[in-house]
Design a protein around this motif. Structure first.
Motif, mmCIF file in Angstrom:
data_model
loop_
_atom_site.group_PDB
_atom_site.id
_atom_site.type_symbol
_atom_site.label_atom_id
_atom_site.label_comp_id
_atom_site.label_asym_id
_atom_site.label_seq_id
_atom_site.Cartn_x
_atom_site.Cartn_y
_atom_site.Cartn_z
ATOM 1 N N TYR A 94 67.607 -41.365 7.860
ATOM 2 C CA TYR A 94 67.323 -41.074 9.190
ATOM 3 C C TYR A 94 65.750 -39.711 8.051
ATOM 4 O O TYR A 94 64.775 -39.719 9.226
ATOM 5 N N TYR A 154 62.802 -46.120 6.231
ATOM 6 C CA TYR A 154 63.550 -47.025 7.255
ATOM 7 C C TYR A 154 62.319 -45.886 8.361
ATOM 8 O O TYR A 154 63.073 -45.636 9.616
ATOM 9 N N ASN A 166 63.476 -49.533 13.857
ATOM 10 C CA ASN A 166 64.502 -49.122 14.597
ATOM 11 C C ASN A 166 65.704 -49.173 14.586
ATOM 12 O O ASN A 166 65.968 -50.014 14.560
ATOM 13 N N LEU A 167 66.465 -48.032 14.532
ATOM 14 C CA LEU A 167 68.333 -47.832 14.351
ATOM 15 C C LEU A 167 69.051 -47.483 15.623
ATOM 16 O O LEU A 167 70.209 -48.025 15.634
ATOM 17 N N ARG A 168 68.513 -47.941 16.623
ATOM 18 C CA ARG A 168 69.078 -47.845 17.680
ATOM 19 C C ARG A 168 69.644 -49.584 17.701
ATOM 20 O O ARG A 168 69.166 -50.758 17.354
ATOM 21 N N PHE A 169 71.135 -49.037 18.988
ATOM 22 C CA PHE A 169 72.243 -50.461 18.793
ATOM 23 C C PHE A 169 71.529 -50.915 20.100
ATOM 24 O O PHE A 169 71.905 -50.588 20.874
ATOM 25 N N VAL A 170 71.516 -53.002 19.992
ATOM 26 C CA VAL A 170 70.613 -53.358 20.828
ATOM 27 C C VAL A 170 71.623 -54.434 20.959
ATOM 28 O O VAL A 170 71.820 -55.171 20.290
#
Length: 73
Positions: A46, A51, A55-59
């Protein structure tokens, strides 16, 4: 290995055959039996500029998000 005092700290030397690079940072933990566990610190993705625009969010891609049952009323 033997702990030795250096200033206000106790120091454990790492034997050369472990091939640890100079400047490597470690996290330390103490087990319930008094054992010491040293683990190399993992980089914080982070804070890594590589990076910054990712977008490091899980989708989840396998979930059908459409209406179910009477939601369509």
């Amino acid at each position: 290995m033997k702990a030795r005092k250096q200033g206000n700290d106790l120091v454990l030397s790492i034997p050369k055959h472990f091939k640890v690079a100079e400047g490597t940072e470690f996290m330390s933990m103490q087990g319930a039996d008094g054992s010491l566990i040293y683990t190399p610190k993992a980089p914080n993705i982070y804070q890594d500029p590589k990076y910054a625009k990712t977008n490091l969010r899980f989708v989840p891609k396998d979930i059908d998000d459409g209406p179910v049952g009477r939601e369509d009323v």
